[in-house]
Design a protein around this motif. Structure first.
Motif, PDB file in Angstrom:
ATOM      1  N   LEU A  59     -14.399 -13.827 -55.902  1.00 28.18           N
ATOM      2  CA  LEU A  59     -14.002 -15.617 -55.834  1.00 28.18           C
ATOM      3  C   LEU A  59     -14.078 -15.845 -54.432  1.00 28.18           C
ATOM      4  O   LEU A  59     -14.824 -16.955 -54.234  1.00 28.18           O
ATOM      5  N   ARG A  60     -14.064 -15.170 -53.374  1.00 32.95           N
ATOM      6  CA  ARG A  60     -14.643 -15.501 -52.183  1.00 32.95           C
ATOM      7  C   ARG A  60     -16.224 -15.973 -51.911  1.00 32.95           C
ATOM      8  O   ARG A  60     -16.372 -16.743 -51.512  1.00 32.95           O
ATOM      9  N   ASP A  61     -16.879 -15.021 -52.603  1.00 33.76           N
ATOM     10  CA  ASP A  61     -18.132 -15.192 -52.534  1.00 33.76           C
ATOM     11  C   ASP A  61     -18.606 -16.525 -53.314  1.00 33.76           C
ATOM     12  O   ASP A  61     -19.505 -17.280 -52.853  1.00 33.76           O
ATOM     13  N   HIS A  62     -17.836 -16.925 -54.659  1.00 32.48           N
ATOM     14  CA  HIS A  62     -18.334 -17.846 -55.356  1.00 32.48           C
ATOM     15  C   HIS A  62     -17.918 -19.114 -54.435  1.00 32.48           C
ATOM     16  O   HIS A  62     -18.673 -20.182 -54.523  1.00 32.48           O
ATOM     17  N   LEU A  63     -16.626 -19.485 -53.818  1.00 30.39           N
ATOM     18  CA  LEU A  63     -16.379 -20.407 -52.983  1.00 30.39           C
ATOM     19  C   LEU A  63     -17.237 -20.622 -51.815  1.00 30.39           C
ATOM     20  O   LEU A  63     -17.509 -21.761 -51.395  1.00 30.39           O
ATOM     21  N   ALA A  64     -17.840 -19.536 -51.120  1.00 30.78           N
ATOM     22  CA  ALA A  64     -18.735 -19.650 -50.116  1.00 30.78           C
ATOM     23  C   ALA A  64     -19.956 -20.213 -50.520  1.00 30.78           C
ATOM     24  O   ALA A  64     -20.711 -21.248 -49.949  1.00 30.78           O
ATOM     25  N   ALA A  65     -20.620 -19.766 -51.677  1.00 33.13           N
ATOM     26  CA  ALA A  65     -21.616 -20.345 -52.440  1.00 33.13           C
ATOM     27  C   ALA A  65     -21.794 -21.777 -52.943  1.00 33.13           C
ATOM     28  O   ALA A  65     -22.748 -22.272 -52.559  1.00 33.13           O
ATOM     29  N   THR A  66     -20.516 -22.173 -53.144  1.00 37.30           N
ATOM     30  CA  THR A  66     -20.488 -23.381 -53.859  1.00 37.30           C
ATOM     31  C   THR A  66     -19.580 -24.523 -52.884  1.00 37.30           C
ATOM     32  O   THR A  66     -19.353 -25.853 -53.579  1.00 37.30           O
ATOM     33  N   ARG A  67     -19.202 -24.188 -51.772  1.00 35.53           N
ATOM     34  CA  ARG A  67     -18.774 -25.040 -50.924  1.00 35.53           C
ATOM     35  C   ARG A  67     -19.435 -26.237 -50.692  1.00 35.53           C
ATOM     36  O   ARG A  67     -20.618 -26.117 -50.125  1.00 35.53           O
ATOM     37  N   PRO A  68     -18.934 -27.543 -50.931  1.00 35.63           N
ATOM     38  CA  PRO A  68     -19.755 -28.655 -50.602  1.00 35.63           C
ATOM     39  C   PRO A  68     -19.899 -29.093 -49.098  1.00 35.63           C
ATOM     40  O   PRO A  68     -19.106 -28.934 -48.521  1.00 35.63           O
ATOM     41  N   ARG A  69     -20.837 -29.510 -48.723  1.00 30.96           N
ATOM     42  CA  ARG A  69     -21.485 -29.733 -47.677  1.00 30.96           C
ATOM     43  C   ARG A  69     -21.309 -31.308 -47.126  1.00 30.96           C
ATOM     44  O   ARG A  69     -21.816 -31.943 -47.938  1.00 30.96           O
ATOM     45  N   LEU A  70     -20.628 -31.843 -46.266  1.00 28.43           N
ATOM     46  CA  LEU A  70     -20.501 -32.948 -45.845  1.00 28.43           C
ATOM     47  C   LEU A  70     -21.927 -33.677 -44.972  1.00 28.43           C
ATOM     48  O   LEU A  70     -21.815 -32.860 -43.828  1.00 28.43           O
ATOM     49  N   THR A  71     -22.383 -34.642 -45.511  1.00 34.38           N
ATOM     50  CA  THR A  71     -23.899 -35.038 -44.565  1.00 34.38           C
ATOM     51  C   THR A  71     -23.753 -36.411 -44.259  1.00 34.38           C
ATOM     52  O   THR A  71     -24.483 -36.876 -43.415  1.00 34.38           O
ATOM     53  N   GLU A  72     -22.718 -37.139 -44.701  1.00 40.47           N
ATOM     54  CA  GLU A  72     -22.473 -38.689 -44.290  1.00 40.47           C
ATOM     55  C   GLU A  72     -21.518 -38.825 -43.116  1.00 40.47           C
ATOM     56  O   GLU A  72     -20.423 -38.770 -43.299  1.00 40.47           O
ATOM     57  N   GLY A  73     -22.183 -39.243 -42.135  1.00 40.13           N
ATOM     58  CA  GLY A  73     -21.251 -39.900 -41.058  1.00 40.13           C
ATOM     59  C   GLY A  73     -20.189 -38.845 -40.208  1.00 40.13           C
ATOM     60  O   GLY A  73     -20.349 -37.718 -40.596  1.00 40.13           O
ATOM     61  N   GLU A  74     -19.405 -39.241 -39.523  1.00 38.80           N
ATOM     62  CA  GLU A  74     -18.538 -38.508 -38.630  1.00 38.80           C
ATOM     63  C   GLU A  74     -17.274 -38.268 -39.551  1.00 38.80           C
ATOM     64  O   GLU A  74     -16.781 -38.994 -40.372  1.00 38.80           O
ATOM     65  N   THR A  75     -16.684 -37.070 -39.487  1.00 40.77           N
ATOM     66  CA  THR A  75     -15.364 -36.763 -40.013  1.00 40.77           C
ATOM     67  C   THR A  75     -14.336 -36.554 -39.195  1.00 40.77           C
ATOM     68  O   THR A  75     -14.499 -36.421 -37.946  1.00 40.77           O
TER      69      THR A  75
END
Length: 282
Positions: free
Chosen positions: A249-265
Motif C-alpha cells: 500500500l505504501r509503495d503504491h501511494l508513493a508511486a502514484t502520488r500526484p505532483r502539483l506543478t502549477e503556481g504556488e500552493t
C-alpha cells in the motif's frame, strides 16, 4: 466457542473398532462447518493474517479513491475499509493494531503522534469553491482566496477538534475569510441544495472529492489560485506492523502520488513547538 454434541451422538462398538451412530453421522458435517467458521472468524482479526484494514474517514472522500486505486492495482489483497470520525480514535487504533493504516491530515490537532506511529504525505489536494449559479463568482475560471473575504463560506460539518476544522480555521486566518459552521450538519446533499438555491453561501470541496447533484442545481466548482490551498492528506501506520500488504500500500501511494506543478500552493504554517510529528520525507 464450545460445541456440545447431542446425547444421540454416540458410537456403536464393533469388534474391529467403533463408528458413529446415524445421528452422529448427521451431526459431524455441521460441527466441522462451525469449526471452520470459527477459524475464519479468528483469522479475520489476527494481525498479519486478516485483511488489510484501512481507515479512510469517509467513503466519498478522495482518500477512499486512493484506496480504490490500490485495490484495482492489487486485487489479490484483501481489504477491510473502515471510517473513523476522530483522529485520536484512528491514531489509537493504528497504535493498538486494530487497524493497519489511516488517512489523516498532518499535523494533527491535540499533540504529537505516538512513538512508533509514522506518517508520509500521499496527496496534496487542491481546494475548489463550490457555488450556486447566482453566486458572484459562479462564472469565474479561478478565484484568489483573499477575494473571498466578506463572502459566506458555509461548512456546518466542521466539527471542532477535528483535523479538517483546524485546517479551515488556519485557512480563514491566513486569508481573512469567514467560515460559517452554524447549523445542523445534514450531510453533503442538503448542503448542496442550500447552495444551489441561494446566491450567498458557498463551500469548499477537494478537487478529487466526487460530488453528484441534480441537473437543475447547476452548481459550479471553481479552482482557487494564487496561491492554491491544498489539503495535506497523509498515510499513518505503525512502523512494526507485520501485515504483509502494508508495504504494498505504501509503495503504491508513493508511486502514484500526484505532483502539483502549477503556481504556488498554501498549507497551514506550523508554529514552532505547536506540534511534534514524525513525518517521513518524500
Amino acid at each position: 466457542m464450545v460445541f456440545r454434541a447431542p446425547r444421540t451422538l454416540s458410537w456403536t462398538g464393533l469388534s474391529r473398532g467403533a463408528r458413529l451412530t446415524i445421528d452422529g453421522q448427521a451431526f459431524v458435517p455441521h460441527a466441522r462447518a462451525l469449526l471452520r467458521a470459527e477459524e475464519r472468524a479468528a483469522a479475520s482479526v489476527r494481525p498479519g493474517h486478516r485483511a488489510l484494514r484501512v481507515d479512510v474517514l469517509g467513503r466519498r472522500l478522495s482518500t477512499a479513491g486512493l484506496l480504490r486505486g490500490f485495490h484495482r492495482a492489487h486485487p489479490e489483497v484483501e481489504l477491510d475499509v473502515v471510517t473513523l470520525l476522530r483522529a485520536d480514535t484512528a491514531v489509537d487504533a493504528v497504535r493498538d493494531g486494530t487497524i493497519d493504516a489511516t488517512f489523516r491530515a498532518v499535523p494533527l490537532p491535540g499533540g504529537p503522534l505516538p512513538d512508533g506511529v509514522e506518517a508520509v504525505p500521499v496527496l496534496d489536494e487542491p481546494l475548489h469553491l463550490c457555488t450556486g449559479p447566482a453566486h458572484k463568482f459562479a462564472a469565474a475560471h479561478a478565484v484568489t482566496p483573499s477575494r473571498l473575504a466578506g463572502h459566506r463560506i458555509w461548512m456546518p460539518g466542521n466539527a471542532q477538534g477535528t483535523e479538517w476544522a483546524a485546517y479551515y480555521d488556519a485557512l480563514a486566518a491566513a486569508f481573512g475569510l469567514t467560515i460559517d459552521t452554524i447549523g445542523p450538519d445534514f450531510g453533503v446533499e442538503p448542503l448542496l441544495d442550500a447552495i444551489a438555491d441561494s446566491p450567498t453561501p458557498a463551500t469548499f470541496v477537494g478537487e478529487r472529492t466526487p460530488l453528484v447533484w441534480p441537473v437543475g442545481h447547476d452548481l459550479r466548482r471553481i479552482p482557487l489560485r494564487d496561491p492554491t490551498p491544498v489539503y495535506p492528506h497523509c498515510l499513518l501506520w505503525r512502523t512494526d506492523n507485520p501485515h504483509p500488504a502494508l508495504t504494498a500500500l505504501r509503495d503504491h501511494l508513493a508511486a502514484t502520488r500526484p505532483r502539483l506543478t502549477e503556481g504556488e500552493t498554501w498549507t497551514p504554517a506550523t508554529p514552532a513547538g505547536a506540534y511534534a510529528v514524525r513525518l517521513r520525507p518524500t
